[in-house]
Design a protein around this motif. Structure first.
Motif, short mmCIF file in Angstrom:
data_model
loop_
_atom_site.label_atom_id
_atom_site.label_comp_id
_atom_site.label_asym_id
_atom_site.label_seq_id
_atom_site.Cartn_x
_atom_site.Cartn_y
_atom_site.Cartn_z
N PRO A 61 0.79 -1.23 0.00
CA PRO A 61 0.00 0.00 0.00
C PRO A 61 0.82 1.28 0.00
O PRO A 61 0.35 2.32 -0.45
N VAL A 62 2.05 1.22 0.52
CA VAL A 62 2.95 2.40 0.48
C VAL A 62 4.23 1.94 -0.23
O VAL A 62 5.15 1.43 0.40
N PRO A 63 4.29 2.12 -1.55
CA PRO A 63 5.38 1.49 -2.30
C PRO A 63 6.72 2.22 -2.26
O PRO A 63 7.74 1.63 -2.60
N ALA A 64 6.74 3.50 -1.86
CA ALA A 64 7.98 4.28 -1.96
C ALA A 64 8.63 4.48 -0.60
O ALA A 64 7.96 4.84 0.37
N GLN A 65 9.93 4.23 -0.52
CA GLN A 65 10.71 4.52 0.67
C GLN A 65 11.95 5.33 0.30
O GLN A 65 12.48 5.20 -0.81
N TYR A 66 12.42 6.12 1.26
CA TYR A 66 13.54 7.03 1.00
C TYR A 66 14.52 7.01 2.18
O TYR A 66 14.16 6.72 3.32
N GLY A 67 15.74 7.39 1.89
CA GLY A 67 16.74 7.59 2.94
C GLY A 67 17.86 8.46 2.38
O GLY A 67 18.09 8.49 1.16
N ARG A 68 18.56 9.17 3.27
CA ARG A 68 19.71 9.98 2.83
C ARG A 68 20.97 9.39 3.46
O ARG A 68 21.01 9.16 4.68
N ALA A 69 21.95 9.10 2.62
CA ALA A 69 23.17 8.45 3.09
C ALA A 69 23.85 9.26 4.19
O ALA A 69 24.14 10.45 4.01
N LYS A 70 24.10 8.62 5.34
CA LYS A 70 24.77 9.30 6.45
C LYS A 70 26.27 9.41 6.23
O LYS A 70 26.94 10.25 6.85
N ARG A 71 26.79 8.56 5.38
CA ARG A 71 28.23 8.55 5.09
C ARG A 71 28.41 7.92 3.71
O ARG A 71 27.44 7.45 3.10
N ASP A 72 29.61 7.90 3.20
CA ASP A 72 29.88 7.20 1.95
C ASP A 72 29.58 5.71 2.15
O ASP A 72 30.03 5.10 3.14
N LEU A 73 28.84 5.14 1.22
CA LEU A 73 28.39 3.75 1.36
C LEU A 73 28.74 2.94 0.13
O LEU A 73 28.86 3.47 -0.98
N ILE A 74 28.85 1.65 0.34
CA ILE A 74 28.86 0.68 -0.77
C ILE A 74 27.56 -0.11 -0.64
O ILE A 74 27.32 -0.77 0.37
N ILE A 75 26.70 -0.02 -1.65
CA ILE A 75 25.43 -0.75 -1.64
C ILE A 75 25.54 -1.89 -2.64
O ILE A 75 25.86 -1.68 -3.81
N GLU A 76 25.24 -3.10 -2.17
CA GLU A 76 25.35 -4.28 -3.01
C GLU A 76 23.98 -4.71 -3.52
O GLU A 76 23.02 -4.80 -2.76
N SER A 77 23.92 -4.96 -4.82
CA SER A 77 22.75 -5.61 -5.41
C SER A 77 23.09 -7.09 -5.61
O SER A 77 24.15 -7.55 -5.17
N GLU A 81 27.98 10.39 0.77
CA GLU A 81 27.29 11.00 1.91
C GLU A 81 26.38 12.13 1.44
O GLU A 81 26.76 12.97 0.64
N GLY A 82 25.14 12.12 1.95
CA GLY A 82 24.19 13.17 1.61
C GLY A 82 23.31 12.87 0.43
O GLY A 82 22.31 13.57 0.20
#
Length: 417
Positions: free
Chosen positions: A287-303, A312-313
């Motif tokens: 019912p709520v399909p969208a989520q958001y976040g702002r990177a707190k630091r430099d990240l490596i995101i794995e798919s 960051e930011g």
């Protein structure tokens, strides 16, 4: 992302596209959630009494813990009223739908369903049916107008682009237009929510801030969710056909009979197909399909296939169906499979994410998972149980609306066994 002068300086976002990478949006050690409930756009606080509401607070903010704890208190203090108030409200709804169906040949579910949902929430949470107050039967309409003023820049209403883009997608709709409507809702919650507002004061919150938050949680979060999800449940189960309907009716009625004719929390846990059918509706169309976040630091995101640097930011966005229809996690991801989560399938529940967190985890004051997660799952199960304790099967026509499915019931086959 929405255009216009009131968004963040950089409207670009990093989009996570599969079930593995999506999990970063729930990790509050990696992403900040401050003022990101609706993405790069945030509605004016004039629509919520001048307060930043819980949904827009990051867990690091003191008020977040206080307000979420208040919602936990409300849910716990009224838990004994859920089943009787739901049964009473939805018995009246189904009886009314039957009468209209008999006289008209078809009947819309959405409007009477929304009226029932708001009445149930008022009776369950506060012991006062809003229909019996100055709100009357206007509750769902008042809420719809208020939500429209919050979400207009990120909604598609079906108007031609040359009308939508320079109007509702570019400028905030002025809050003063609906001030009186909002006040009617606020007065209901303030007059009816005495005990929970007393608790808020004991926690160090003002009654006013608590009331605006309780109103938002009830009207935007919970009622808004039911407004979308109950029609979706009817759509997916209705389309699945008579075989599933018969299986659900047999399971539900058998368990109720073995529990002395009573519906209890324990009885619902004994209905694996019903539970799975509800979870599958949450999976295929959250019912709520969208989520958001702002990177707190430099990240490596794995798919599943690679790793990506996020600075960051930067804003990270996830459209949940990308994750909950991930073919590397779910077989036949685009299909509604009602028994998907039965037996060994329960292991997949960690990939059901509708509540802003995995279904196998729990909301706490330290995360952003919905405080009402368990409540919404519970009443969604009750909805299916109340439906199939009465009817062997049903038929529907499905249309679309700005926020979900439009359901017209064309047949309700009364219980024959």
């Amino acid at each position: 992302m929405p255009p216009g002068p009131f968004i963040s300086p950089d409207p670009r976002v990093v989009v996570v596209l599969d079930g593995k990478s999506f999990s970063v949006l729930f990790d509050v050690t990696k992403v900040e959630k401050k003022d990101l409930f609706t993405g790069t756009y945030m509605p004016s606080t004039d629509l919520t009494g001048g307060y930043r509401i819980l949904s827009y607070l990051d867990p690091s903010e003191t008020k977040h813990g206080q307000l979420k704890q208040l919602l936990f208190y409300l849910l716990k203090s009224r838990r004994d009223y859920v089943i009787p108030e739901f049964s009473s409200t939805y018995s009246q709804l189904f009886e009314s739908l039957e009468k209209d169906l008999a006289s008209k040949g078809k009947v819309s579910f959405n409007d009477p369903g929304e009226q029932a949902a708001f009445s149930f929430l008022g009776r369950c949470y506060f012991g006062v049916n809003p229909v019996d107050t100055k709100v009357g039967t206007d509750g769902p309409t008042l809420i719809a107008k208020w939500v429209l003023f919050q979400l207009a820049p990120i909604l598609t209403l079906g108007l031609p682009a040359f009308i939508e883009e320079p109007t509702i997608h570019t400028f905030r709709l002025p809050a003063f237009i609906i001030k009186k409507d909002y006040q009617r809702l606020y007065d209901y919650f303030y007059s009816s929510g005495g005990s929970v507002l007393d608790e808020a004061e004991r926690m160090g919150l003002t009654r006013e801030e608590a009331c605006h938050n309780i109103l938002f949680a009830t009207c935007f979060n919970t009622f808004g969710g039911l407004k979308i999800f109950f029609p979706n449940v009817l759509k997916w189960i209705g389309r699945a056909g008579v075989k599933l309907h018969t299986q659900l009716a047999q399971e539900i009625r058998s368990v109720i009979k073995s529990n002395g004719g009573q519906i209890t929390m324990a009885a619902l846990e004994q209905m694996p197909l019903m539970k799975s059918a509800v979870y599958e509706a949450f999976r295929i169309e959250p019912p709520v399909p969208a989520q958001y976040g702002r990177a707190k630091r430099d990240l490596i995101i794995e798919s599943h296939d690679a790793a990506f640097e996020v600075k960051e930011g930067q804003m990270i966005f996830g459209y949940q169906p990308f994750a909950t229809k991930d073919p590397k996690i779910f077989d036949r991801p685009e299909e509604y499979v009602p028994d998907r989560f039965v037996g060994e399938g329960e292991k997949l529940l960690k990939h059901v994410l509708w509540s802003n967190g995995p279904e196998t985890e729990h909301p706490t004051v330290g995360n952003k998972q919905s405080a009402g997660r368990d409540f919404v799952v519970f009443i969604s199960r009750l909805f299916v149980v109340e439906l199939f304790r009465r009817y062997d099967s049903f038929e529907i026509e499905v249309g679309s609306s700005a926020l979900g499915s439009s359901i017209t019931i064309t047949s309700l086959k009364r219980a024959s066994f």
